[in-house]
Write an enzyme that holds these catalytic residues in place. Structure first.
Site, PDB file in Angstrom:
ATOM      1  N   GLY A  23       0.789  -1.240   0.000  1.00  0.00           N
ATOM      2  CA  GLY A  23       0.000   0.000   0.000  1.00  0.00           C
ATOM      3  C   GLY A  23       0.816   1.282   0.000  1.00  0.00           C
ATOM      4  O   GLY A  23       0.243   2.365   0.020  1.00  0.00           O
ATOM      5  N   ARG A  47       7.610  -4.123   2.436  1.00  0.00           N
ATOM      6  CA  ARG A  47       8.856  -4.432   3.146  1.00  0.00           C
ATOM      7  C   ARG A  47       9.563  -3.171   3.633  1.00  0.00           C
ATOM      8  O   ARG A  47      10.407  -3.235   4.510  1.00  0.00           O
ATOM      9  CB  ARG A  47       9.803  -5.207   2.224  1.00  0.00           C
ATOM     10  CG  ARG A  47       9.344  -6.626   1.925  1.00  0.00           C
ATOM     11  CD  ARG A  47      10.194  -7.228   0.834  1.00  0.00           C
ATOM     12  NE  ARG A  47      10.166  -6.377  -0.346  1.00  0.00           N
ATOM     13  CZ  ARG A  47      11.033  -6.431  -1.347  1.00  0.00           C
ATOM     14  NH1 ARG A  47      12.022  -7.285  -1.304  1.00  0.00           N
ATOM     15  NH2 ARG A  47      10.914  -5.631  -2.375  1.00  0.00           N
ATOM     16  N   ASP A  73       6.908  -8.470   5.096  1.00  0.00           N
ATOM     17  CA  ASP A  73       7.174  -9.222   3.872  1.00  0.00           C
ATOM     18  C   ASP A  73       6.146 -10.355   3.852  1.00  0.00           C
ATOM     19  O   ASP A  73       6.202 -11.255   4.699  1.00  0.00           O
ATOM     20  CB  ASP A  73       8.605  -9.775   3.896  1.00  0.00           C
ATOM     21  CG  ASP A  73       8.992 -10.441   2.572  1.00  0.00           C
ATOM     22  OD1 ASP A  73       8.077 -10.929   1.863  1.00  0.00           O
ATOM     23  OD2 ASP A  73      10.191 -10.477   2.264  1.00  0.00           O
ATOM     24  N   ARG A  75       5.841 -12.894   2.311  1.00  0.00           N
ATOM     25  CA  ARG A  75       6.376 -14.257   2.143  1.00  0.00           C
ATOM     26  C   ARG A  75       6.663 -14.937   3.477  1.00  0.00           C
ATOM     27  O   ARG A  75       6.852 -16.147   3.538  1.00  0.00           O
ATOM     28  CB  ARG A  75       7.680 -14.200   1.329  1.00  0.00           C
ATOM     29  CG  ARG A  75       7.466 -13.801  -0.091  1.00  0.00           C
ATOM     30  CD  ARG A  75       8.787 -13.576  -0.813  1.00  0.00           C
ATOM     31  NE  ARG A  75       9.415 -12.324  -0.437  1.00  0.00           N
ATOM     32  CZ  ARG A  75      10.490 -11.803  -1.023  1.00  0.00           C
ATOM     33  NH1 ARG A  75      11.066 -12.452  -2.020  1.00  0.00           N
ATOM     34  NH2 ARG A  75      10.997 -10.652  -0.648  1.00  0.00           N
ATOM     35  N   PHE A 105       8.693 -10.574 -12.890  1.00  0.00           N
ATOM     36  CA  PHE A 105       9.851 -10.338 -13.758  1.00  0.00           C
ATOM     37  C   PHE A 105       9.435 -10.661 -15.184  1.00  0.00           C
ATOM     38  O   PHE A 105       8.919 -11.750 -15.432  1.00  0.00           O
ATOM     39  CB  PHE A 105      11.025 -11.281 -13.415  1.00  0.00           C
ATOM     40  CG  PHE A 105      11.452 -11.257 -11.966  1.00  0.00           C
ATOM     41  CD1 PHE A 105      11.661 -10.053 -11.298  1.00  0.00           C
ATOM     42  CD2 PHE A 105      11.681 -12.441 -11.289  1.00  0.00           C
ATOM     43  CE1 PHE A 105      12.065 -10.037  -9.968  1.00  0.00           C
ATOM     44  CE2 PHE A 105      12.097 -12.439  -9.961  1.00  0.00           C
ATOM     45  CZ  PHE A 105      12.283 -11.234  -9.299  1.00  0.00           C
ATOM     46  N   SER A 113      15.985 -18.233 -12.958  1.00  0.00           N
ATOM     47  CA  SER A 113      16.508 -19.240 -12.038  1.00  0.00           C
ATOM     48  C   SER A 113      15.339 -19.795 -11.215  1.00  0.00           C
ATOM     49  O   SER A 113      14.270 -19.184 -11.141  1.00  0.00           O
ATOM     50  CB  SER A 113      17.542 -18.606 -11.096  1.00  0.00           C
ATOM     51  OG  SER A 113      16.898 -17.723 -10.198  1.00  0.00           O
ATOM     52  N   TYR A 155      -4.240 -12.176 -17.468  1.00  0.00           N
ATOM     53  CA  TYR A 155      -3.537 -13.400 -17.886  1.00  0.00           C
ATOM     54  C   TYR A 155      -3.602 -14.488 -16.800  1.00  0.00           C
ATOM     55  O   TYR A 155      -3.012 -15.547 -16.957  1.00  0.00           O
ATOM     56  CB  TYR A 155      -2.116 -13.118 -18.395  1.00  0.00           C
ATOM     57  CG  TYR A 155      -1.143 -12.448 -17.446  1.00  0.00           C
ATOM     58  CD1 TYR A 155      -0.670 -13.093 -16.313  1.00  0.00           C
ATOM     59  CD2 TYR A 155      -0.635 -11.172 -17.729  1.00  0.00           C
ATOM     60  CE1 TYR A 155       0.247 -12.501 -15.473  1.00  0.00           C
ATOM     61  CE2 TYR A 155       0.280 -10.557 -16.892  1.00  0.00           C
ATOM     62  CZ  TYR A 155       0.718 -11.232 -15.762  1.00  0.00           C
ATOM     63  OH  TYR A 155       1.630 -10.637 -14.917  1.00  0.00           O
ATOM     64  N   LYS A 170      -1.056 -15.863 -10.148  1.00  0.00           N
ATOM     65  CA  LYS A 170      -2.312 -15.096 -10.177  1.00  0.00           C
ATOM     66  C   LYS A 170      -3.499 -16.030 -10.475  1.00  0.00           C
ATOM     67  O   LYS A 170      -4.609 -15.802  -9.983  1.00  0.00           O
ATOM     68  CB  LYS A 170      -2.245 -13.981 -11.222  1.00  0.00           C
ATOM     69  CG  LYS A 170      -1.257 -12.863 -10.882  1.00  0.00           C
ATOM     70  CD  LYS A 170      -1.793 -11.935  -9.804  1.00  0.00           C
ATOM     71  CE  LYS A 170      -0.934 -10.682  -9.685  1.00  0.00           C
ATOM     72  NZ  LYS A 170      -1.393  -9.771  -8.619  1.00  0.00           N
ATOM     73  N   GLY A 197      -6.152  -3.943 -16.412  1.00  0.00           N
ATOM     74  CA  GLY A 197      -5.262  -3.869 -17.570  1.00  0.00           C
ATOM     75  C   GLY A 197      -4.174  -2.858 -17.290  1.00  0.00           C
ATOM     76  O   GLY A 197      -3.824  -2.639 -16.132  1.00  0.00           O
TER      77      GLY A 197
HETATM   78  N1  COA Z   1      14.563 -10.949 -13.989  1.00  0.00           N
HETATM   79  C1  COA Z   1      14.863 -12.241 -13.709  1.00  0.00           C
HETATM   80  N2  COA Z   1      15.287 -12.676 -12.471  1.00  0.00           N
HETATM   81  C2  COA Z   1      15.405 -11.726 -11.513  1.00  0.00           C
HETATM   82  C3  COA Z   1      15.128 -10.361 -11.751  1.00  0.00           C
HETATM   83  C4  COA Z   1      14.674  -9.993 -13.058  1.00  0.00           C
HETATM   84  N3  COA Z   1      14.355  -8.719 -13.361  1.00  0.00           N
HETATM   85  N4  COA Z   1      15.351  -9.678 -10.617  1.00  0.00           N
HETATM   86  C5  COA Z   1      15.751 -10.571  -9.694  1.00  0.00           C
HETATM   87  N5  COA Z   1      15.785 -11.808 -10.234  1.00  0.00           N
HETATM   88  C6  COA Z   1      16.177 -13.058  -9.585  1.00  0.00           C
HETATM   89  C7  COA Z   1      17.445 -12.899  -8.800  1.00  0.00           C
HETATM   90  O1  COA Z   1      18.588 -13.114  -9.614  1.00  0.00           O
HETATM   91  C8  COA Z   1      17.269 -13.987  -7.748  1.00  0.00           C
HETATM   92  O2  COA Z   1      17.548 -15.262  -8.253  1.00  0.00           O
HETATM   93  P1  COA Z   1      18.984 -16.008  -7.990  1.00  0.00           P
HETATM   94  O3  COA Z   1      19.133 -16.060  -6.492  1.00  0.00           O
HETATM   95  O4  COA Z   1      18.842 -17.342  -8.617  1.00  0.00           O
HETATM   96  O5  COA Z   1      20.021 -15.140  -8.660  1.00  0.00           O
HETATM   97  C9  COA Z   1      15.806 -14.008  -7.479  1.00  0.00           C
HETATM   98  O6  COA Z   1      15.184 -13.386  -8.607  1.00  0.00           O
HETATM   99  C10 COA Z   1      15.420 -13.206  -6.256  1.00  0.00           C
HETATM  100  O7  COA Z   1      15.994 -11.913  -6.412  1.00  0.00           O
HETATM  101  P2  COA Z   1      16.203 -10.939  -5.167  1.00  0.00           P
HETATM  102  O8  COA Z   1      16.680  -9.626  -5.691  1.00  0.00           O
HETATM  103  O9  COA Z   1      16.989 -11.612  -4.104  1.00  0.00           O
HETATM  104  O10 COA Z   1      14.708 -10.841  -4.668  1.00  0.00           O
HETATM  105  P3  COA Z   1      14.082 -10.013  -3.521  1.00  0.00           P
HETATM  106  O11 COA Z   1      13.352 -10.959  -2.713  1.00  0.00           O
HETATM  107  O12 COA Z   1      15.057  -9.101  -2.866  1.00  0.00           O
HETATM  108  O13 COA Z   1      13.076  -9.062  -4.362  1.00  0.00           O
HETATM  109  C11 COA Z   1      11.184  -8.541  -5.630  1.00  0.00           C
HETATM  110  C12 COA Z   1      12.222  -9.573  -5.339  1.00  0.00           C
HETATM  111  C13 COA Z   1      10.211  -9.071  -6.689  1.00  0.00           C
HETATM  112  C14 COA Z   1      10.402  -8.262  -4.378  1.00  0.00           C
HETATM  113  C15 COA Z   1      11.851  -7.247  -6.118  1.00  0.00           C
HETATM  114  O14 COA Z   1      12.415  -7.455  -7.368  1.00  0.00           O
HETATM  115  C16 COA Z   1      10.919  -6.091  -6.180  1.00  0.00           C
HETATM  116  O15 COA Z   1      10.775  -5.350  -5.210  1.00  0.00           O
HETATM  117  N6  COA Z   1      10.257  -5.897  -7.303  1.00  0.00           N
HETATM  118  C17 COA Z   1       9.330  -4.821  -7.418  1.00  0.00           C
HETATM  119  C18 COA Z   1       7.955  -5.235  -7.094  1.00  0.00           C
HETATM  120  C19 COA Z   1       7.289  -5.742  -8.293  1.00  0.00           C
HETATM  121  O16 COA Z   1       7.870  -6.440  -9.099  1.00  0.00           O
HETATM  122  N7  COA Z   1       6.041  -5.418  -8.406  1.00  0.00           N
HETATM  123  C20 COA Z   1       5.281  -6.000  -9.444  1.00  0.00           C
HETATM  124  C21 COA Z   1       4.456  -5.063 -10.122  1.00  0.00           C
HETATM  125  S1  COA Z   1       3.552  -5.943 -11.343  1.00  0.00           S
END
Ligand code: COA
Length: 290
Positions: A23, A47, A73, A75, A105, A113, A155, A170, A197
């Protein structure tokens, strides 16, 4: 009147306490701001406590009401349970849970990975289920009514390449929404979902479509109504679905995407690229042209 103004009457969420995961920024924040305008109090989680605290102060000074920032978090079940007990002890009770926190991602799946794949599953599916179970068990034990609103995506039912963990997670959230809508209705707990969307947010768009990609894959071009969504439009729908006005809406997913996913689904929809002259020529070749 326009689609960018608030829709519900002023007291529509009066005295409702609403928890919004994710939020502090983006769409979660926009929905929260409108809930506040309608008389709700909020708990916002993510977080990053510093971001949440900044958002909470800005929201309260701009919109009034009470906004409680809590680091969590989704998770981590220990953090979820701790967050829930702080939220309920500070507000007395929580009436609505908006499961909005997500991670995604954009990547060819074979390049992800195992940890990357699991990270998205953990945030989206496990995070949502942990928050939902924690809140739901507490509501049931206290014989208290409640509302879940889960943010999914179109999706979730079509699937989509390049966002496979997100699509799988999802889809799980959508199945959980519909399942609990039936199972927990007897406890006075409703569950619905919204599938938005393209709604631009600074965070998700710059991460998902960095640099020039956003121009190359301009999301507005895929939307039949010819534009992306305005945050207020989503906030209006969300406010309705968490309000008592939607008391008979349960187990529904409402798509708000300007027709985007259906455009991709219809076999002949890309014929809108055919120019009028070509239609004229085809008509003439049928011998019907006047
Ligand atoms: N593409 C592919 N893999 C990715 C990536 C990307 N853009 N970014 C991170 N990863 C991989 C990392 O390499 C890692 O894998 P590995 O240990 O095998 O190398 C794994 O994902 C976890 O990455 P890490 O950075 O440790 O994750 P985290 O728990 O710190 O954060 C998120 C993950 C998703 C919370 C963070 O990227 C984030 O805050 N994202 C923004 C929030 C978001 O995506 N919102 C969605 C809107 S639709």
């Amino acid at each position: 009147m326009n689609f960018n103004s608030g829709m519900l009457r002023e007291d529509a969420l009066k005295d409702k306490n609403i928890l919004i995961t994710g939020g502090g920024t983006g769409l979660g924040r926009s929905m929260g701001e409108y809930f506040l305008e309608l008389g709700a109090n909020l708990v916002i989680t993510s977080r990053k406590l510093d971001v949440l605290e900044g958002t909470a102060n800005e929201m309260m000074s701009q919109k009034g009401g009470k906004v409680i920032p809590l680091a969590c978090d989704v998770r981590d079940i220990a953090q979820v349970e701790d967050m829930w007990s702080q939220a309920t002890s500070q507000l007395g009770k929580v009436d609505v849970v908006l499961n909005n926190a997500a991670g995604n991602f954009i990547s060819p799946t074979e390049r992800l990975s195992t940890n990357a794949f699991n990270t998205v599953l953990d945030i989206v599916l496990k995070g949502t289920s942990q928050v939902t179970l924690t809140a739901g068990k507490d509501w049931i034990a206290k014989k208290q009514a409640g509302v879940f609103l889960n943010i999914v995506t179109t999706y979730a039912w079509t699937g989509s390449g390049y966002v496979v963990p997100s699509a799988a997670a999802k889809a799980g959230v959508l199945a959980m929404t519909r399942s609990l809508a039936v199972e927990w209705a007897k406890y006075g707990i409703r569950s619905n979902a919204i599938a938005p969307g393209p709604f631009p947010t600074e965070g998700a768009w710059s991460r998902l479509l960095p640099g020039d990609l956003v121009k190359k894959f301009d999301p507005a071009k895929k939307v039949p109504v010819g534009r992306v969504g305005e945050h207020q439009e989503l906030a209006n729908l969300a406010a309705y679905l968490v309000s008592d006005f939607s008391a008979y809406v349960n187990g529904e997913v409402i798509t708000i995407d300007g027709g985007e996913w259906l455009k991709g689904a219809g076999e002949f929809n890309n014929l809108d690229q055919i120019p009028q002259e070509l239609w004229d020529m085809m008509e003439a070749s049928r011998g019907k042209k006047q």
